[in-house]
Design an enzyme around this catalytic site. Structure first.
Site, PDB file in Angstrom:
ATOM      1  N   LYS A   1       0.838  -1.107  -0.025  1.00  6.52           N
ATOM      2  CA  LYS A   1       0.086  -0.169  -0.053  1.00  6.52           C
ATOM      3  C   LYS A   1       1.020   1.133  -0.005  1.00  6.52           C
ATOM      4  CE  LYS A   1      -4.452   1.123   2.343  1.00  6.52           C
ATOM      5  NZ  LYS A   1      -5.014   1.040   3.471  1.00  6.52           N
TER       6      LYS A   1
HETATM    7  O1  G3P Z   1      -7.839   1.878   5.143  1.00 11.20           O
HETATM    8  C1  G3P Z   1      -7.968   3.033   4.726  1.00 11.20           C
HETATM    9  C2  G3P Z   1      -9.427   3.626   5.075  1.00 11.20           C
HETATM   10  O2  G3P Z   1     -10.452   2.536   4.748  1.00 11.20           O
HETATM   11  C3  G3P Z   1      -9.530   4.359   6.452  1.00 11.20           C
HETATM   12  O3  G3P Z   1     -10.930   4.519   6.781  1.00 11.20           O
HETATM   13  O4  G3P Z   1     -12.698   5.023   8.532  1.00 11.20           O
HETATM   14  O5  G3P Z   1     -10.169   5.549   8.784  1.00 11.20           O
HETATM   15  O6  G3P Z   1     -11.703   6.976   7.245  1.00 11.20           O
HETATM   16  P1  G3P Z   1     -11.481   5.543   7.846  1.00 11.20           P
END
Ligand code: G3P
Length: 219
Positions: free
Chosen positions: A84
């Site tokens: 990633k």
């Molecule tokens: O993995 C990256 C993404 O899905 C992060 O989500 O909930 O931290 O905005 P969030």
């Protein structure tokens, strides 16, 4: 369509994997911090629970550092781990180099269709637009998915659109209606997708009646 879990909690991953429909897992530095565990140890354990792509994020900010970390992660971790990479110019260059190595990548922190296109041109296996974080600003995260999918329709783009920062089941269903290839969601959303009070109520009714069938010796 692919359903990924967005967590580094191995107990949650085991639970959802036991349902038989888990296609992959995404992690990021914040999720690794939340797990309280060693990065490589926890990613290797996740990769042993789920056969699908497991995203492990690089933390260098320069291209050479990202490439070095990505290559080391590929060397040390199981085959199904993918790298990633943040959607920056340096990340774009690292994506291109790692793709030429034959390494699968997931370009993350994508907030515009232009960024998604740039990542696709660099050869990313996945691009991760963040829906919920756009919604959090008062804008419409789903509009970004629509824009990306419309753009993809005009060309033979092989990069998969991995909708991330999912907050609720409606996000997932809307992504599927727009043709996003993959969604990564928290465990709570995965559970919500399967939950319906009428299923629970109906099952309780069937079980109660079946107990009476058995009691009558008719089973
Ligand atoms: O993995 C990256 C993404 O899905 C992060 O989500 O909930 O931290 O905005 P969030």
């Amino acid at each position: 369509m692919e359903f990924f879990l967005d967590t580094a909690d191995v107990d949650e991953i085991r639970e959802i994997a036991s349902w038989g429909i888990l296609d992959g897992v995404t992690t990021n530095p914040s999720l690794i911090k939340k797990s309280g565990r060693d990065f490589k140890t926890v990613v290797a354990e996740i990769a042993s629970i789920c056969n699908g792509p497991i995203s492990a994020e690089v933390t260098a900010l320069d291209t050479a550092g990202m490439v070095e970390q990505g290559r080391a992660l590929k060397e040390e971790l199981p085959e199904n781990v993918i790298i990633k990479i943040p959607c920056t110019p340096e990340g774009l260059a690292a994506t291109k180099i790692l793709t030429e190595d034959g390494t699968k990548t997931n370009v993350t922190l994508v907030f515009s269709a232009a960024q998604a296109l740039m990542a696709a041109k660099a050869g990313a296996t996945y691009v991760s637009p963040f829906i919920g974080r756009i919604d959090d600003t008062g804008a419409d995260g789903m509009a970004l998915i629509a824009e990306i999918m419309n753009t993809w329709d005009n060309y033979n783009v092989e990069t998969k659109v991995l909708a991330a920062s999912i907050r609720h089941p409606t996000h997932v269903l809307a992504c599927m209606q727009m043709g996003a290839h993959t969604v990564t969601m928290p465990t709570k959303t995965f559970r919500q997708l399967m939950s319906h009070p009428l299923t629970d109520k109906g099952l309780a009714g069937f079980m109660k009646d079946w107990a009476e069938v058995e009691a009558a010796g008719n089973a």
